[in-house]
Write a protein that holds these residues in place. Structure first.
Motif, PDB file in Angstrom:
ATOM      1  N   LEU A  97       8.563   4.245   3.588  1.00  0.00           N
ATOM      2  CA  LEU A  97       8.195   4.034   4.990  1.00  0.00           C
ATOM      3  C   LEU A  97       7.830   5.333   5.696  1.00  0.00           C
ATOM      4  O   LEU A  97       8.661   6.241   5.830  1.00  0.00           O
ATOM      5  CB  LEU A  97       9.354   3.346   5.718  1.00  0.00           C
ATOM      6  CG  LEU A  97       9.051   2.731   7.083  1.00  0.00           C
ATOM      7  CD1 LEU A  97       7.890   1.753   7.002  1.00  0.00           C
ATOM      8  CD2 LEU A  97      10.296   2.036   7.631  1.00  0.00           C
ATOM      9  N   ASP A  98       6.574   5.424   6.173  1.00  0.00           N
ATOM     10  CA  ASP A  98       6.130   6.535   7.008  1.00  0.00           C
ATOM     11  C   ASP A  98       5.990   6.038   8.440  1.00  0.00           C
ATOM     12  O   ASP A  98       6.314   4.890   8.750  1.00  0.00           O
ATOM     13  CB  ASP A  98       4.835   7.147   6.483  1.00  0.00           C
ATOM     14  CG  ASP A  98       3.686   6.151   6.394  1.00  0.00           C
ATOM     15  OD1 ASP A  98       3.803   5.027   6.937  1.00  0.00           O
ATOM     16  OD2 ASP A  98       2.653   6.496   5.771  1.00  0.00           O
ATOM     17  N   LEU A  99       5.503   6.910   9.329  1.00  0.00           N
ATOM     18  CA  LEU A  99       5.465   6.547  10.740  1.00  0.00           C
ATOM     19  C   LEU A  99       4.539   5.365  11.003  1.00  0.00           C
ATOM     20  O   LEU A  99       4.887   4.454  11.768  1.00  0.00           O
ATOM     21  CB  LEU A  99       5.037   7.757  11.588  1.00  0.00           C
ATOM     22  CG  LEU A  99       5.006   7.528  13.106  1.00  0.00           C
ATOM     23  CD1 LEU A  99       6.374   7.114  13.633  1.00  0.00           C
ATOM     24  CD2 LEU A  99       4.518   8.798  13.806  1.00  0.00           C
ATOM     25  N   MET A 156      10.025   9.792   0.478  1.00  0.00           N
ATOM     26  CA  MET A 156       8.948   9.423  -0.426  1.00  0.00           C
ATOM     27  C   MET A 156       9.058  10.130  -1.780  1.00  0.00           C
ATOM     28  O   MET A 156       8.502   9.669  -2.789  1.00  0.00           O
ATOM     29  CB  MET A 156       7.596   9.754   0.198  1.00  0.00           C
ATOM     30  CG  MET A 156       7.326   9.030   1.512  1.00  0.00           C
ATOM     31  SD  MET A 156       8.180   9.793   2.917  1.00  0.00           S
ATOM     32  CE  MET A 156       7.509   8.833   4.269  1.00  0.00           C
ATOM     33  N   THR A 157       9.801  11.243  -1.796  1.00  0.00           N
ATOM     34  CA  THR A 157      10.019  11.974  -3.039  1.00  0.00           C
ATOM     35  C   THR A 157      10.681  11.079  -4.083  1.00  0.00           C
ATOM     36  O   THR A 157      10.433  11.222  -5.294  1.00  0.00           O
ATOM     37  CB  THR A 157      10.889  13.215  -2.770  1.00  0.00           C
ATOM     38  OG1 THR A 157      10.233  14.041  -1.807  1.00  0.00           O
ATOM     39  CG2 THR A 157      11.138  14.006  -4.045  1.00  0.00           C
ATOM     40  N   LEU A 158      11.510  10.133  -3.643  1.00  0.00           N
ATOM     41  CA  LEU A 158      12.170   9.233  -4.593  1.00  0.00           C
ATOM     42  C   LEU A 158      11.149   8.430  -5.387  1.00  0.00           C
ATOM     43  O   LEU A 158      11.311   8.219  -6.588  1.00  0.00           O
ATOM     44  CB  LEU A 158      13.115   8.279  -3.872  1.00  0.00           C
ATOM     45  CG  LEU A 158      14.521   8.789  -3.549  1.00  0.00           C
ATOM     46  CD1 LEU A 158      14.480   9.854  -2.453  1.00  0.00           C
ATOM     47  CD2 LEU A 158      15.435   7.649  -3.129  1.00  0.00           C
ATOM     48  N   LEU A 159      10.090   7.988  -4.709  1.00  0.00           N
ATOM     49  CA  LEU A 159       9.078   7.192  -5.399  1.00  0.00           C
ATOM     50  C   LEU A 159       8.247   8.060  -6.345  1.00  0.00           C
ATOM     51  O   LEU A 159       7.910   7.635  -7.454  1.00  0.00           O
ATOM     52  CB  LEU A 159       8.187   6.485  -4.382  1.00  0.00           C
ATOM     53  CG  LEU A 159       8.895   5.397  -3.566  1.00  0.00           C
ATOM     54  CD1 LEU A 159       7.968   4.835  -2.508  1.00  0.00           C
ATOM     55  CD2 LEU A 159       9.405   4.280  -4.469  1.00  0.00           C
ATOM     56  N   GLY A 186      10.769   7.287  16.530  1.00  0.00           N
ATOM     57  CA  GLY A 186      10.269   7.514  15.184  1.00  0.00           C
ATOM     58  C   GLY A 186       9.322   8.696  15.108  1.00  0.00           C
ATOM     59  O   GLY A 186       9.355   9.475  14.148  1.00  0.00           O
ATOM     60  N   ALA A 187       8.487   8.843  16.128  1.00  0.00           N
ATOM     61  CA  ALA A 187       7.510   9.931  16.142  1.00  0.00           C
ATOM     62  C   ALA A 187       8.154  11.288  16.380  1.00  0.00           C
ATOM     63  O   ALA A 187       7.564  12.323  16.049  1.00  0.00           O
ATOM     64  CB  ALA A 187       6.465   9.659  17.223  1.00  0.00           C
ATOM     65  N   ALA A 188       9.358  11.296  16.923  1.00  0.00           N
ATOM     66  CA  ALA A 188      10.036  12.557  17.255  1.00  0.00           C
ATOM     67  C   ALA A 188      10.717  13.190  16.042  1.00  0.00           C
ATOM     68  O   ALA A 188      11.244  14.301  16.148  1.00  0.00           O
ATOM     69  CB  ALA A 188      11.065  12.310  18.356  1.00  0.00           C
ATOM     70  N   VAL A 189      10.719  12.507  14.910  1.00  0.00           N
ATOM     71  CA  VAL A 189      11.420  12.984  13.721  1.00  0.00           C
ATOM     72  C   VAL A 189      10.425  13.164  12.572  1.00  0.00           C
ATOM     73  O   VAL A 189       9.541  12.327  12.374  1.00  0.00           O
ATOM     74  CB  VAL A 189      12.529  11.981  13.315  1.00  0.00           C
ATOM     75  CG1 VAL A 189      13.203  12.417  12.037  1.00  0.00           C
ATOM     76  CG2 VAL A 189      13.546  11.842  14.438  1.00  0.00           C
ATOM     77  N   ASP A 190      10.581  14.228  11.829  1.00  0.00           N
ATOM     78  CA  ASP A 190       9.716  14.501  10.683  1.00  0.00           C
ATOM     79  C   ASP A 190      10.323  13.856   9.442  1.00  0.00           C
ATOM     80  O   ASP A 190      11.326  14.343   8.895  1.00  0.00           O
ATOM     81  CB  ASP A 190       9.580  16.009  10.491  1.00  0.00           C
ATOM     82  CG  ASP A 190       8.640  16.378   9.357  1.00  0.00           C
ATOM     83  OD1 ASP A 190       7.936  15.485   8.860  1.00  0.00           O
ATOM     84  OD2 ASP A 190       8.619  17.562   8.960  1.00  0.00           O
ATOM     85  N   ALA A 193       0.827  -1.208   0.000  1.00  0.00           N
ATOM     86  CA  ALA A 193       0.000   0.000   0.000  1.00  0.00           C
ATOM     87  C   ALA A 193       0.862   1.259   0.000  1.00  0.00           C
ATOM     88  O   ALA A 193       0.537   2.250  -0.669  1.00  0.00           O
ATOM     89  CB  ALA A 193      -0.934  -0.008   1.201  1.00  0.00           C
ATOM     90  N   ALA A 194       1.969   1.234   0.737  1.00  0.00           N
ATOM     91  CA  ALA A 194       2.836   2.407   0.824  1.00  0.00           C
ATOM     92  C   ALA A 194       3.530   2.680  -0.506  1.00  0.00           C
ATOM     93  O   ALA A 194       3.603   3.835  -0.955  1.00  0.00           O
ATOM     94  CB  ALA A 194       3.857   2.217   1.936  1.00  0.00           C
TER      95      ALA A 194
END
Length: 245
Positions: free
Chosen positions: A194-196, A233-236, A224-228, A21-22
């Motif tokens: 990969l997102d959060l 995803m721009t690569l995809l 993981g949540a502490a970093v934006d 899905a990602a």
């Protein structure tokens, strides 16, 4: 449009479905328009000889480690690696659009004669990645800042780079975070899909696979949540924009 093809090594349903899905979401296609094949299980005998059917080929990550001793590899991994070799042969020979995430570094790196070993592992969670000069000029990384955050986690990495391989990104802990072979064949050590939410799924799925102490799972989620993380995803998106046909 000719579809993209996702090759997967994930037998764990939650992680496999989330990965699928990602990749679709960040490529900008419907999940039903991104065919998925499970290496070592599904028939992929048509892929190497039929690359023109696909706008590009993507390879996801998983729990297989190329540099493990051959005797320690499961039958599923042995079959998956055997499936992948002729595909990589064909992809590199044709310089066909290809992007392998994480497992792509191990497989493509070793296929191209590099040394893949456990010298540069990174823990599961956020990573600080820096583009090289070649990376800053590469169209796959257009719009990505020189320094950016990504998610990853791996036991092996490319420690000796063949002379014809172009390193596109690096990090303090892992010298090769992305590379290119030819003009259109890519691999990243970090996960561009990969997102959060996906990170949480993988922490839950692989807690007992030796990547981290299961007792540290919540600490990893918090880190993981502490970093934006927004730039990988721009690569995809760039991959889809450049190669969709």
């Amino acid at each position: 449009m000719r579809p993209f093809l996702l090759l997967s090594i994930r037998a764990e349903p939650a992680a496999a479905d989330d990965e699928h899905a990602a990749f679709a979401r960040f490529l900008g296609v419907d999940v039903d328009d991104l065919p998925r094949r499970l290496l070592g299980v599904d028939d992929v005998s048509d892929v190497a000889g039929g690359l023109d059917r696909w706008s590009g080929v993507l390879l996801g990550g998983g729990s297989f480690t190329v540099s493990d001793d051959a005797a320690a590899k499961s039958p599923a991994q042995v079959r998956a690696e055997a499936d992948l070799i002729p595909i990589l042969d064909a992809v590199v020979a044709a310089d066909h659009p290809f992007l392998g995430a994480c497992y792509g570094v191990g497989t493509l790196g070793s296929h191209q004669g590099g040394v893949v070993d456990k010298t540069y592992p990174e823990p599961v969670g956020p990573l600080s990645v820096t583009l090289t000069g070649a990376g800053a000029a590469d169209p796959l990384l257009a719009g990505v800042p020189r320094d950016f955050a990504a998610y990853g986690g791996h036991k092996e990495a490319l420690s000796t780079v063949p002379p014809h391989v172009v390193v596109l990104a690096t990090s303090t802990a892992c010298p090769v975070q992305a590379f290119r072979v030819g003009e259109h064949v890519y691999a990243t050590q970090f996960h561009p899909e990969l997102d959060l939410a996906g990170l949480h799924t993988r922490i839950d799925t692989y807690a007992t696979y030796g990547y981290f102490d299961p007792a540290s799972a919540q600490t990893l989620r918090d880190a993981g949540a502490a970093v934006d993380v927004r730039h990988p995803m721009t690569l995809l998106r760039n991959f889809a924009a450049r190669y969709a046909r």
